[in-house]
Scaffold this active site. Structure first.
Site, PDB file in Angstrom:
ATOM      1  N   ASP A 321       0.967  -1.056   0.055  1.00  0.00           N
ATOM      2  CA  ASP A 321       0.104  -0.071   0.100  1.00  0.00           C
ATOM      3  C   ASP A 321       0.857   1.249  -0.075  1.00  0.00           C
ATOM      4  OD1 ASP A 321      -2.207   1.739   0.182  1.00  0.00           O
ATOM      5  OD2 ASP A 321      -2.409   1.449   2.207  1.00  0.00           O
ATOM      6  N   GLU A 355      -3.009  10.287  -0.700  1.00  0.00           N
ATOM      7  CA  GLU A 355      -4.301   9.452  -0.702  1.00  0.00           C
ATOM      8  C   GLU A 355      -4.554   8.874   0.603  1.00  0.00           C
ATOM      9  OE1 GLU A 355      -6.378   5.652  -0.753  1.00  0.00           O
ATOM     10  OE2 GLU A 355      -4.728   5.901   0.033  1.00  0.00           O
ATOM     11  N   GLU A 356      -3.539   8.810   1.408  1.00  0.00           N
ATOM     12  CA  GLU A 356      -3.822   7.984   2.866  1.00  0.00           C
ATOM     13  C   GLU A 356      -4.656   8.856   3.785  1.00  0.00           C
ATOM     14  OE1 GLU A 356      -3.521   5.159   3.222  1.00  0.00           O
ATOM     15  OE2 GLU A 356      -1.798   4.213   2.311  1.00  0.00           O
ATOM     16  N   HIS A 454      -1.527  -0.922   6.533  1.00  0.00           N
ATOM     17  CA  HIS A 454      -1.432   0.263   7.244  1.00  0.00           C
ATOM     18  C   HIS A 454      -0.424   0.021   8.505  1.00  0.00           C
ATOM     19  CE1 HIS A 454      -5.027   2.759   5.770  1.00  0.00           C
ATOM     20  NE2 HIS A 454      -4.136   2.392   4.843  1.00  0.00           N
TER      21      HIS A 454
END
Length: 505
Positions: A321, A355-356, A454
């Site tokens: 990610d 984005e996160e 994450h």
């Protein structure tokens, strides 16, 4: 060249990559109560196989497929580049020095590939984690236990000395609302039973909206069970959102094991927790999207967009990610740029920033390119990890499958030559929906994505080089197909609404 002509390189690549890199490691499965079986989101549509189509690829198109798919499978370039990003640059939270280092790395990499690239300015939030720890305090039932936790992005800090309060458990935002004043002065613990990737959409709201809702009811802090499909006491962070003018509070994700401990102890009586979070919100920072493109030979104003996000959380190194997605789309541009003849349309790669914890990059791109969006003929976002390819999903007007079906033939050797039900969009593409841009999903196996998502465990060793190479090949070929096909996808007339969103953020 027939499809079988490059099935052999698949097996060759698997042998080479198996000997070159260890198998990815997975943490233990998260303990959960029994769940009702679900139909996988990736269940294929009942569509005839590609071979049944009367319209095959020409010899020249099959030769081009060999030039794209073969190197993607055998050269190992995507995995080597992922190592540079993860082990070299490291975690890349927006606003950090590492995020800027990632921007410069991407520009250098595109230059080395002979692909034109540039930066586009984005203003991003700059949240910093700081000190963090917590504990269940001693009582007549326990000598006290430490908590394994990570502050949620956007969390407020505790006082320097920490805070101590009684814990109250809820399983939904509705249960929280029903507590009324009973949440005042408490630490609200959001528990759930996520056990598979499909559960993410069901429970992500507890992390994203729960702390703000708890703050409005007078809670002093919030704990959220990690959104994870596996755990070895590894907490999983993520963003939480507070209203600009609303109350804020300290919020953290606790590991699955600690969430289960809290649940058991609360069944026996009152539980108090001490929490210390030293996070801070700094002034917004200047950052950038990185944009690169291979200009089309006939219709350069028509754009096929390939997107992934360059930022990551500040724990782990963002391998799945979204380092995997970044290197897939970069490799697609590199290989397409090496062809003797460019495709009809422009292939544009966008590495989005933020984005996160803000989606600023996606919004900035849609705003800066608003006049171009009517000429964006397709957009693909890779942001579900580095798993093997499963197939293709579409969000377009009528006739999309008929248009693309002949072009799926080179994906047969990858096990991805089928259309899939479900969403084709992603978070960074969502700001383009009002422009009715057709979305194409190159879907990958994300069934174990939330094992490490994450968390500190999202590192290079979790990415299988074989799977990464297969998905890179699929993305590369589909990008070329969309840019080269004589016809265009019909633009959709409404946003996607068929079921839960893709497993992300």
């Amino acid at each position: 060249m027939s499809t079988s002509a490059f099935v052999l390189p698949v097996s060759l690549a698997l042998r080479l990559l198996t000997s070159a890199a260890p198998a990815p490691q997975s943490p233990a499965a998260a303990p959960n109560p029994p769940q009702v079986p679900r139909v996988p989101a990736t269940a294929p549509v009942k569509t005839p196989a590609v071979a049944a189509s009367n319209k095959g690829l020409s010899a020249a198109q099959q030769a081009t497929a060999g030039r794209l798919v073969g190197p993607a499978l055998t050269e190992g370039h995507a995995y080597a580049r992922l190592a540079e990003l993860t082990d070299g640059v490291g975690p890349r939270l927006s606003g950090s020095e590492s995020a800027e280092a990632a921007v410069q790395w991407a520009l250098r990499s595109f230059q080395a590939d002979g692909v034109k690239a540039w930066k586009e300015a984005v203003k991003v939030p700059h949240w910093v984690r700081g000190e963090e720890h917590g504990e269940i305090l001693p009582s007549e039932r326990t000598r006290g236990l430490p908590l394994s936790l990570l502050a949620l992005g956007g969390s407020a800090p505790t006082p320097p000395e920490g805070l101590t309060a009684e814990v109250v458990e809820v399983g939904s935002l509705e249960e929280l609302a029903a507590l009324g004043d009973k949440a005042r002065g408490k630490i609200v613990f959001f528990n759930h039973s996520m056990s598979e990737a499909a559960d993410y959409g069901r429970f992500a709201g507890l992390r994203g909206r729960g702390p703000a809702a708890a703050a409005k009811q007078g809670a002093v802090a919030a704990l959220v069970r990690s959104l994870a499909t596996a755990s070895l006491r590894t907490p999983h962070t993520g963003a939480t959102r507070f209203d600009d003018n609303g109350p804020r509070l300290p919020a953290a994700a606790v590991s699955v094991e600690d969430a289960l401990t809290l649940h058991r102890m609360l069944q026996g009586g009152a539980v108090k927790v001490r929490l210390v979070l030293g996070c801070s919100e700094l002034p917004e920072a200047d950052s950038s999207n990185v944009v690169a493109e291979v200009r089309g030979r006939e219709k350069p104003d028509e754009v096929v967009l390939l997107g992934a996000h360059l930022d990551s959380w500040d724990v782990g190194t963002g391998a799945h990610d979204d380092g995997a997605g970044v290197v897939m789309v970069m490799e697609a541009a590199r290989l397409i740029a090496k062809l003797p003849q460019a495709p009809r349309r422009t292939v544009r790669v966008v590495l989005f920033m933020n984005e996160e914890n803000g989606l600023r990059g996606g919004r900035a791109y849609a705003q800066a390119h608003a006049k171009e969006l009517p000429k964006h003929v397709a957009a693909v976002e890779m942001d579900s990890g580095g798993g093997r390819p499963l197939g293709v999903s579409l969000h377009a007007g009528p006739g999309g499958e008929d248009l693309l079906r002949p072009w799926l033939q080179p994906l047969e050797g990858l096990g991805a030559a089928t259309f899939l039900e479900g969403h084709a969009t992603g978070a960074d593409l969502s700001p383009m929906e009002p422009a009715h841009v057709p979305f194409v999903g190159v879907r990958v196996d994300s069934s174990r994505y939330f094992d490490v998502h994450h968390s500190m465990a999202d590192t290079l060793d979790k990415v299988d080089p074989r799977d990464l190479s297969r998905s890179t090949a699929a993305v590369t070929w589909m990008a070329y197909a969309l840019a080269e096909a004589p016809g265009l996808l019909v633009r959709p007339t409404a946003p996607e609404s068929d079921g839960p969103p893709p497993p992300k953020k």
